[in-house]
Design a protein around this motif. Structure first.
Motif, PDB file in Angstrom:
ATOM      1  N   LEU A 190       0.826  -1.207   0.000  1.00  0.00           N
ATOM      2  CA  LEU A 190       0.000   0.000   0.000  1.00  0.00           C
ATOM      3  C   LEU A 190       0.860   1.257   0.000  1.00  0.00           C
ATOM      4  N   LEU A 191       1.966   1.233   0.749  1.00  0.00           N
ATOM      5  CA  LEU A 191       2.829   2.408   0.784  1.00  0.00           C
ATOM      6  C   LEU A 191       3.561   2.610  -0.542  1.00  0.00           C
ATOM      7  N   VAL A 192       3.981   1.517  -1.161  1.00  0.00           N
ATOM      8  CA  VAL A 192       4.645   1.643  -2.465  1.00  0.00           C
ATOM      9  C   VAL A 192       3.687   2.213  -3.498  1.00  0.00           C
ATOM     10  N   VAL A 193       2.446   1.755  -3.464  1.00  0.00           N
ATOM     11  CA  VAL A 193       1.452   2.273  -4.412  1.00  0.00           C
ATOM     12  C   VAL A 193       1.216   3.764  -4.178  1.00  0.00           C
ATOM     13  N   SER A 194       1.271   4.198  -2.921  1.00  0.00           N
ATOM     14  CA  SER A 194       1.014   5.606  -2.625  1.00  0.00           C
ATOM     15  C   SER A 194       2.213   6.509  -2.890  1.00  0.00           C
ATOM     16  N   GLY A 195       3.387   5.943  -3.283  1.00  0.00           N
ATOM     17  CA  GLY A 195       4.527   6.777  -3.670  1.00  0.00           C
ATOM     18  C   GLY A 195       5.745   6.630  -2.803  1.00  0.00           C
ATOM     19  N   ALA A 196       5.702   5.805  -1.758  1.00  0.00           N
ATOM     20  CA  ALA A 196       6.879   5.608  -0.911  1.00  0.00           C
ATOM     21  C   ALA A 196       7.878   4.687  -1.617  1.00  0.00           C
ATOM     22  N   ARG A 197       9.150   4.817  -1.244  1.00  0.00           N
ATOM     23  CA  ARG A 197      10.200   4.005  -1.870  1.00  0.00           C
ATOM     24  C   ARG A 197      11.276   3.694  -0.853  1.00  0.00           C
ATOM     25  N   GLN A 198      12.164   2.778  -1.236  1.00  0.00           N
ATOM     26  CA  GLN A 198      13.300   2.461  -0.391  1.00  0.00           C
ATOM     27  C   GLN A 198      14.296   3.629  -0.407  1.00  0.00           C
ATOM     28  N   PRO A 199      14.973   3.895   0.710  1.00  0.00           N
ATOM     29  CA  PRO A 199      15.957   4.989   0.714  1.00  0.00           C
ATOM     30  C   PRO A 199      17.209   4.613  -0.081  1.00  0.00           C
ATOM     31  N   SER A 200      17.817   5.622  -0.648  1.00  0.00           N
ATOM     32  CA  SER A 200      19.087   5.403  -1.342  1.00  0.00           C
ATOM     33  C   SER A 200      20.210   5.221  -0.317  1.00  0.00           C
ATOM     34  N   ARG A 201      21.421   4.868  -0.795  1.00  0.00           N
ATOM     35  CA  ARG A 201      22.539   4.695   0.123  1.00  0.00           C
ATOM     36  C   ARG A 201      22.877   6.000   0.846  1.00  0.00           C
ATOM     37  N   VAL A 223      14.107  -1.391  14.890  1.00  0.00           N
ATOM     38  CA  VAL A 223      13.511  -0.164  14.361  1.00  0.00           C
ATOM     39  C   VAL A 223      12.547  -0.532  13.240  1.00  0.00           C
ATOM     40  N   PRO A 224      11.592   0.345  12.928  1.00  0.00           N
ATOM     41  CA  PRO A 224      10.696   0.080  11.790  1.00  0.00           C
ATOM     42  C   PRO A 224      11.439   0.233  10.474  1.00  0.00           C
ATOM     43  N   ARG A 225      10.855  -0.271   9.442  1.00  0.00           N
ATOM     44  CA  ARG A 225      11.448  -0.137   8.118  1.00  0.00           C
ATOM     45  C   ARG A 225      11.320   1.313   7.662  1.00  0.00           C
ATOM     46  N   LEU A 226      12.406   1.859   7.176  1.00  0.00           N
ATOM     47  CA  LEU A 226      12.449   3.263   6.765  1.00  0.00           C
ATOM     48  C   LEU A 226      12.169   3.381   5.276  1.00  0.00           C
ATOM     49  N   LEU A 227      11.219   4.233   4.908  1.00  0.00           N
ATOM     50  CA  LEU A 227      10.880   4.508   3.518  1.00  0.00           C
ATOM     51  C   LEU A 227      10.950   6.010   3.282  1.00  0.00           C
ATOM     52  N   MET A 228      11.145   6.374   2.027  1.00  0.00           N
ATOM     53  CA  MET A 228      11.272   7.781   1.651  1.00  0.00           C
ATOM     54  C   MET A 228      10.131   8.178   0.729  1.00  0.00           C
ATOM     55  N   GLU A 229       9.799   9.444   0.790  1.00  0.00           N
ATOM     56  CA  GLU A 229       8.814  10.042  -0.112  1.00  0.00           C
ATOM     57  C   GLU A 229       9.438  11.295  -0.721  1.00  0.00           C
ATOM     58  N   ASP A 230       9.405  11.376  -2.018  1.00  0.00           N
ATOM     59  CA  ASP A 230      10.044  12.486  -2.732  1.00  0.00           C
ATOM     60  C   ASP A 230       9.213  13.756  -2.586  1.00  0.00           C
ATOM     61  N   TYR A 240       3.549   4.333  10.389  1.00  0.00           N
ATOM     62  CA  TYR A 240       2.528   3.314  10.143  1.00  0.00           C
ATOM     63  C   TYR A 240       2.768   2.156  11.106  1.00  0.00           C
ATOM     64  N   ALA A 241       2.095   1.057  10.880  1.00  0.00           N
ATOM     65  CA  ALA A 241       2.216  -0.063  11.816  1.00  0.00           C
ATOM     66  C   ALA A 241       3.613  -0.648  11.820  1.00  0.00           C
ATOM     67  N   ARG A 242       4.261  -0.724  10.660  1.00  0.00           N
ATOM     68  CA  ARG A 242       5.586  -1.351  10.568  1.00  0.00           C
ATOM     69  C   ARG A 242       6.586  -0.505   9.788  1.00  0.00           C
ATOM     70  N   HIS A 243       6.220   0.720   9.424  1.00  0.00           N
ATOM     71  CA  HIS A 243       7.082   1.566   8.609  1.00  0.00           C
ATOM     72  C   HIS A 243       7.051   3.004   9.122  1.00  0.00           C
ATOM     73  N   VAL A 244       8.130   3.712   8.797  1.00  0.00           N
ATOM     74  CA  VAL A 244       8.183   5.161   8.976  1.00  0.00           C
ATOM     75  C   VAL A 244       8.528   5.764   7.622  1.00  0.00           C
ATOM     76  N   VAL A 245       7.676   6.661   7.139  1.00  0.00           N
ATOM     77  CA  VAL A 245       7.872   7.305   5.844  1.00  0.00           C
ATOM     78  C   VAL A 245       8.336   8.738   6.097  1.00  0.00           C
ATOM     79  N   VAL A 246       9.504   9.104   5.524  1.00  0.00           N
ATOM     80  CA  VAL A 246      10.106  10.417   5.718  1.00  0.00           C
ATOM     81  C   VAL A 246      10.251  11.080   4.352  1.00  0.00           C
ATOM     82  N   THR A 247       9.930  12.365   4.283  1.00  0.00           N
ATOM     83  CA  THR A 247      10.103  13.083   3.020  1.00  0.00           C
ATOM     84  C   THR A 247      11.578  13.441   2.821  1.00  0.00           C
TER      85      THR A 247
END
Length: 734
Positions: A190-201, A223-230, A240-247
């Motif tokens: 659901l997060l990938v569909v909404s625009g979240a992605r894996q962080p770069s190095r 720690v929760p899985r870290l995702l990025m939003e552009d 979220y329940a298992r993720h943190v999305v950071v811009t």
């Protein structure tokens, strides 16, 4: 405010203030992190079940608001209330403006000072007052109609009302749990569909050390899985329940502010705030989905005209969500925000959190209309800053000087339940299972369509008409229950026997049963239609009733003397026909001196459309002799007369003037008697069996008398009637 914490020569992060804060020691991971569908869930919970339970059961106010607003159709109630209020207001405005003064009692109208003042007030404000009263009344009527209408069918069945409410609660809870599991298990997709992605190095190298250090200070082994939003403009984060999305804009912020932001989100993750929000949304899922469309339109097309049009179409949903659901959910949301802010205190990044709150309106934005609405309920930043100040500044009032520790922040999450709790739950489950099983057995044994068919034929076998009528849906057509009971208890009644249900098909609230039975020595098959009873026995069990179980009787002969199973039937009148229950009946018709009615049997089968009773009277053999005897007596009386034309007799002399006339019956006619009714018959003489009569006398012709003797044939016609035990004869007019 406290002074900035010094930085150690090695460049380590600032230490936690020892006045109010007790940092946690990094725990030793004695169990491997969870994997599978619940990977990256927060630590501190013995199992995923405990984690879900803690989040689901925390915010009972929000759950109650979502349940009441959704499952009691609150938006529809508001819509109907609004239009009902407008309709009644228009009526009240018209009625009050033109007829309000007529409603004032004459005593008040004639009272000095009061009467003119009251009349003037109603003349100038009667329409407005009537409109206001009409709107209030219409609003209440429309609102209560929607709330009460679904439950009107259970007004006479309190248990049905209780079971309906329990079923609604169970359905809402089940949908809430399933929706929560859906959000948790499918969260990565659901997060990938909404625009979240894996962080770069580079992004991971910038954020991961800070995230791990904050987790260590909070006592979190994972720690929760870290995702990025552009988003290079807004510095936001969302847990979220298992993720943190950071811009991506967060990467340009100072490290202490990033640490404060991540500390805040880690507390949200550890306390399972997303589980609580997901369950509230799941309980009110229909309302949540209805709310998603207008909010998406307003977010996608941000224009005042668009907002106005959307509001005009969806205002019941928007108002229900804003003023019912969210205010009840906001208490837990605000408590969660205050608690999450204390995470920065525990990790030693109070200054970073303070600068974030002083500079920004919000650092948590939503990806949906629900998220935005929830974010709008966050406490004001000034109040959040005040809590931070009281948690870090010395000299605070009593009651707020309790140190911020991991135990205070996260509490102690134990197992799902204690031994006593499990024993109580087990006992309740056992009682529920036994009770439900007992109800199921009772339903199966006594309230199935087969039970209704069996009970119906058993009542017929017992000759209990009242019990048999209890299984019929058309029992109201019985006008004389006493007569029907006498017919079944009569001597000549035979009920159907050897009843077997060979097939039964059910379609919702209707069923069709194929029944084989034996009646009058013959094996027959009938198709019976059943319908589920609307009324419930004991408020729980809905039985079945047979349709068309009463068969009307068509009896051409009905009246005195007509008996069925020894019971005299009433005279035929206009109105409902006599109805019978299935079985074999013995019918006896009336008898008289002329006729008798042979005994007939009437076989009434189940499902039969109508039964016909043919009682045909027959002429008694002795009745013909009695009629002939009456006719001979009558003829003998005619023969005794000494006139040429005996009055009312079937013979006469046509030879002119005759004297000294004598009649003699030479041969009596042989009569044909045909019944016209149980007590009447038509008497006629066939041509071949006419009677003969001899007439003698003298005739005078031109003064001369001469004797004569002649023979002639004659016939007899008339009506024979029964007169008690005798037969009477009335000759036909010549």
């Amino acid at each position: 405010m406290t002074e900035p914490h010094p930085v150690s020569p090695e460049g380590t992060p600032p230490t936690v203030p020892q006045l109010d804060v007790r940092a946690a020691e990094p725990p030793v991971a004695d169990t491997p992190p969870p994997t599978g569908g619940f990977a990256d869930r927060p630590p501190g919970y013995p199992s995923a079940l405990v984690w879900l339970r803690a989040g689901i059961l925390r915010d009972w106010r929000g759950v109650l608001g979502a349940f009441a607003a959704t499952w009691f159709y609150l938006p529809i109630a508001l819509l109907l209330a609004f239009w009902g209020g407008l309709s009644f207001a228009a009526f009240g405005l018209f009625a009050g403006g033109f007829g309000a003064d007529d409603q004032v009692p004459q005593v008040l109208r004639d009272a000095p000072l009061i009467g003119p003042l009251l009349e003037a007030f109603l003349t100038r404000s009667g329409g407005v007052l009537g409109g206001v009263v009409g709107f209030v009344v219409g609003f209440l009527v429309g609102f209560l109609t929607v709330l009460v209408l679904p439950w009107l069918g259970t007004a006479d069945e309190p248990l049905a009302l209780v079971t309906g409410l329990v079923g609604t609660v169970v359905a809402a809870a089940l949908i809430g749990v399933l929706y929560t599991l859906y959000r948790v298990l499918l969260e990565p997709r659901l997060l990938v569909v909404s625009g979240a992605r894996q962080p770069s190095r580079r992004e991971d190298a910038r954020l991961r050390p800070v995230l791990d250090d904050c987790a260590r200070r909070l006592g979190l082994p994972s720690v929760p899985r870290l995702l990025m939003e552009d988003d290079p403009v807004l510095s936001n984060a969302r847990t979220y329940a298992r993720h943190v999305v950071v811009t991506t804009a967060v990467l340009s912020e100072p490290e202490d502010e990033i640490a404060a932001l991540l500390s805040h989100e880690l507390v949200h993750w550890r306390t399972g705030d997303e589980i609580t929000s997901a369950f509230v949304r799941g309980v009110g899922l229909p309302l949540t989905l209805a709310h998603a469309l207008p909010t998406w339109l307003m977010r996608t097309f941000p224009h005042p005209a668009t907002n106005l049009v959307v509001f005009l179409f969806f205002w019941p949903v928007l108002l229900t969500m804003r003023y019912v659901v969210l205010p009840l959910h906001a208490r837990d949301v605000r408590a969660a925000e205050y608690r999450a802010d204390l995470g920065a205190v525990l990790t030693g990044h109070v200054d970073g959190m303070r600068r974030i709150l002083e500079r920004r309106l919000s650092f948590e934005s939503g990806r949906s209309g629900w998220d935005e609405a929830v974010c709008a309920t966050h406490p004001p930043h000034e109040l959040r800053l005040d809590v931070l100040e009281r948690a870090t500044v010395a000299g605070v009032p009593a009651g707020v000087s309790e140190p911020v520790t991991v135990e205070r922040l996260f509490g102690h999450t134990g197992p799902v339940g204690t031994r006593r709790t499990w024993l109580l739950v087990g006992a309740l489950v056992l009682v529920a299972c036994v009770g439900t099983g007992g109800l199921g057995v009772a339903q199966w044994a006594f309230f199935r369509p087969q039970a209704a068919v069996g009970g119906y034929f058993s009542a017929l076998a017992d000759r209990d008409s009242d019990a048999a009528l209890g299984f019929l849906s058309d029992q109201s057509s019985v006008t004389d229950r006493k007569l029907l009971a006498q017919l079944l208890r009569g001597k000549g009644y035979q009920p159907p026997t050897d009843v077997e249900i060979s097939a039964l098909e059910r379609d919702g609230d209707s069923a069709t049963a194929t029944v084989a039975y034996r009646l009058a020595g013959e094996r027959n098959t009938a198709t019976l239609t059943l319908r589920r009873d609307d009324d419930a026995t004991a408020g729980l069990f809905h039985g079945w009733q047979l349709s068309g179980g009463l068969i009307p009787l068509d009896a051409p002969v009905a009246g005195p003397g007509v008996r069925l199973n020894g019971v005299e039937l009433p005279a035929a009148t206009e109105g409902p026909a006599l109805v019978l229950l299935p079985g074999r009946y013995t019918a006896i018709g009336p008898s008289s001196a002329l006729s008798e009615t042979p005994t007939e049997t009437v076989t009434v089968g189940p499902g039969q459309s109508a039964a016909t009773l043919q009682l045909v009277p027959v002429l008694k053999p002795a009745a013909i002799e009695a009629v002939e005897a009456r006719v001979r007596t009558w003829l003998d009386e005619c023969a005794k007369q000494t006139v040429a034309a005996p009055p009312g007799c079937p013979f006469r002399y046509y030879g002119g003037s005759a004297q000294k006339v004598t009649w003699k019956i030479l041969e009596y006619p042989k009569l044909a008697v045909e019944l016209t009714g149980p007590a009447s018959a038509e008497v006629a003489t066939p041509y071949e069996t006419q009677g003969k009569v001899q007439v003698s006398g003298t005739t005078t012709y031109f003064g001369t008398s001469s004797p004569f003797t002649e023979e002639d044939a004659f016939t007899v016609a008339g009506v024979a009637t029964a007169d008690g035990d005798n037969v009477a004869f009335r000759p036909a007019a010549n």
